[in-house]
Design a protein around this motif. Structure first.
Motif, PDB file in Angstrom:
ATOM      1  N   CYS A  53      59.293  26.541  52.507  1.00 34.22           N
ATOM      2  CA  CYS A  53      60.369  26.082  51.616  1.00 34.22           C
ATOM      3  C   CYS A  53      60.061  24.656  51.171  1.00 34.22           C
ATOM      4  CB  CYS A  53      61.706  26.154  52.356  1.00 34.22           C
ATOM      5  SG  CYS A  53      63.079  25.374  51.492  1.00 34.22           S
ATOM      6  N   LYS A  54      60.122  24.388  49.867  1.00 30.32           N
ATOM      7  CA  LYS A  54      59.833  23.055  49.349  1.00 30.32           C
ATOM      8  C   LYS A  54      60.975  22.076  49.601  1.00 30.32           C
ATOM      9  CE  LYS A  54      55.869  23.043  46.923  1.00 30.32           C
ATOM     10  NZ  LYS A  54      54.895  21.978  46.858  1.00 30.32           N
ATOM     11  N   LYS A  55      62.190  22.594  49.885  1.00 27.45           N
ATOM     12  CA  LYS A  55      63.338  21.715  50.092  1.00 27.45           C
ATOM     13  C   LYS A  55      63.469  21.237  51.534  1.00 27.45           C
ATOM     14  CE  LYS A  55      65.954  22.993  46.117  1.00 27.45           C
ATOM     15  NZ  LYS A  55      67.190  23.392  45.505  1.00 27.45           N
ATOM     16  N   CYS A  56      63.261  22.161  52.506  1.00 26.93           N
ATOM     17  CA  CYS A  56      63.472  21.767  53.911  1.00 26.93           C
ATOM     18  C   CYS A  56      62.207  21.878  54.766  1.00 26.93           C
ATOM     19  CB  CYS A  56      64.596  22.605  54.527  1.00 26.93           C
ATOM     20  SG  CYS A  56      64.229  24.359  54.691  1.00 26.93           S
ATOM     21  N   ASN A  57      61.069  22.241  54.138  1.00 31.24           N
ATOM     22  CA  ASN A  57      59.772  22.387  54.821  1.00 31.24           C
ATOM     23  C   ASN A  57      59.796  23.377  55.980  1.00 31.24           C
ATOM     24  OD1 ASN A  57      58.243  20.710  53.172  1.00 31.24           O
ATOM     25  ND2 ASN A  57      58.883  18.877  54.283  1.00 31.24           N
ATOM     26  N   GLU A  58      60.675  24.362  55.911  1.00 31.64           N
ATOM     27  CA  GLU A  58      60.761  25.392  56.942  1.00 31.64           C
ATOM     28  C   GLU A  58      59.895  26.590  56.540  1.00 31.64           C
ATOM     29  OE1 GLU A  58      61.847  26.066  60.625  1.00 31.64           O
ATOM     30  OE2 GLU A  58      62.646  24.341  59.533  1.00 31.64           O
ATOM     31  N   VAL A  59      59.278  27.240  57.530  1.00 30.54           N
ATOM     32  CA  VAL A  59      58.416  28.401  57.254  1.00 30.54           C
ATOM     33  C   VAL A  59      59.284  29.577  56.813  1.00 30.54           C
ATOM     34  CG1 VAL A  59      56.798  30.039  58.277  1.00 30.54           C
ATOM     35  CG2 VAL A  59      56.679  27.631  58.893  1.00 30.54           C
ATOM     36  N   ILE A  60      58.942  30.185  55.663  1.00 28.94           N
ATOM     37  CA  ILE A  60      59.692  31.327  55.135  1.00 28.94           C
ATOM     38  C   ILE A  60      59.240  32.618  55.796  1.00 28.94           C
ATOM     39  CG2 ILE A  60      60.116  32.710  53.061  1.00 28.94           C
ATOM     40  CD1 ILE A  60      59.936  30.091  51.458  1.00 28.94           C
ATOM     41  N   ASP A  61      57.922  32.773  55.976  1.00 28.65           N
ATOM     42  CA  ASP A  61      57.386  33.987  56.601  1.00 28.65           C
ATOM     43  C   ASP A  61      57.792  34.048  58.062  1.00 28.65           C
ATOM     44  OD1 ASP A  61      56.091  34.775  54.248  1.00 28.65           O
ATOM     45  OD2 ASP A  61      54.362  33.519  54.720  1.00 28.65           O
ATOM     46  N   LYS A  62      58.125  35.263  58.503  1.00 28.87           N
ATOM     47  CA  LYS A  62      58.527  35.425  59.900  1.00 28.87           C
ATOM     48  C   LYS A  62      57.326  35.482  60.802  1.00 28.87           C
ATOM     49  CE  LYS A  62      62.258  36.923  57.649  1.00 28.87           C
ATOM     50  NZ  LYS A  62      62.270  37.143  56.261  1.00 28.87           N
TER      51      LYS A  62
END
Length: 107
Positions: free
Chosen positions: A98-107
């Motif tokens: 995610c470009k907003k929170c730098n969290e990994v999208i893929d599980k």
């Protein structure tokens, strides 16, 4: 055409067109056409004749493909529509971020 930024099972929001603002789950992706089928988006009515597979016939509603450029992934962590970045984990696997929170999208 090329690579697409969405995968089957992603939650996306439509950012332009007649279904602007609608959210849905990606049911199928067609990378060669840069299109995807999203649940509840771009609905069409189809008139079916009775057949052995569909014995009663009638009018059915189904989703048609949408261009992937009109779709934006909704981040599961921050809940906002976001652009997708790529990064590598410690084990060397490439993941979407995610470009907003730098969290990994893929599980």
């Amino acid at each position: 055409m090329g690579k697409v930024h969405i995968k089957k099972g992603d939650t996306v929001v439509v950012i332009s067109g007649k279904d602007k603002g609608k959210k849905g789950k990606v049911l199928r992706v067609f990378p060669k056409e840069s299109r995807a089928i999203v649940e509840g988006v771009n609905m069409a009515t189809k008139h079916k004749k009775p057949s052995p597979k569909f014995p009663q016939g009638g009018i059915i509603h189904q989703e048609l493909p949408v261009y992937t450029s009109k779709l934006m992934i909704v981040c599961s962590k921050c809940g906002k529509p976001t652009r997708v970045g790529h990064t590598f984990l410690e084990d060397g696997t490439k993941v979407r971020v995610c470009k907003k929170c730098n969290e990994v999208i893929d599980k």
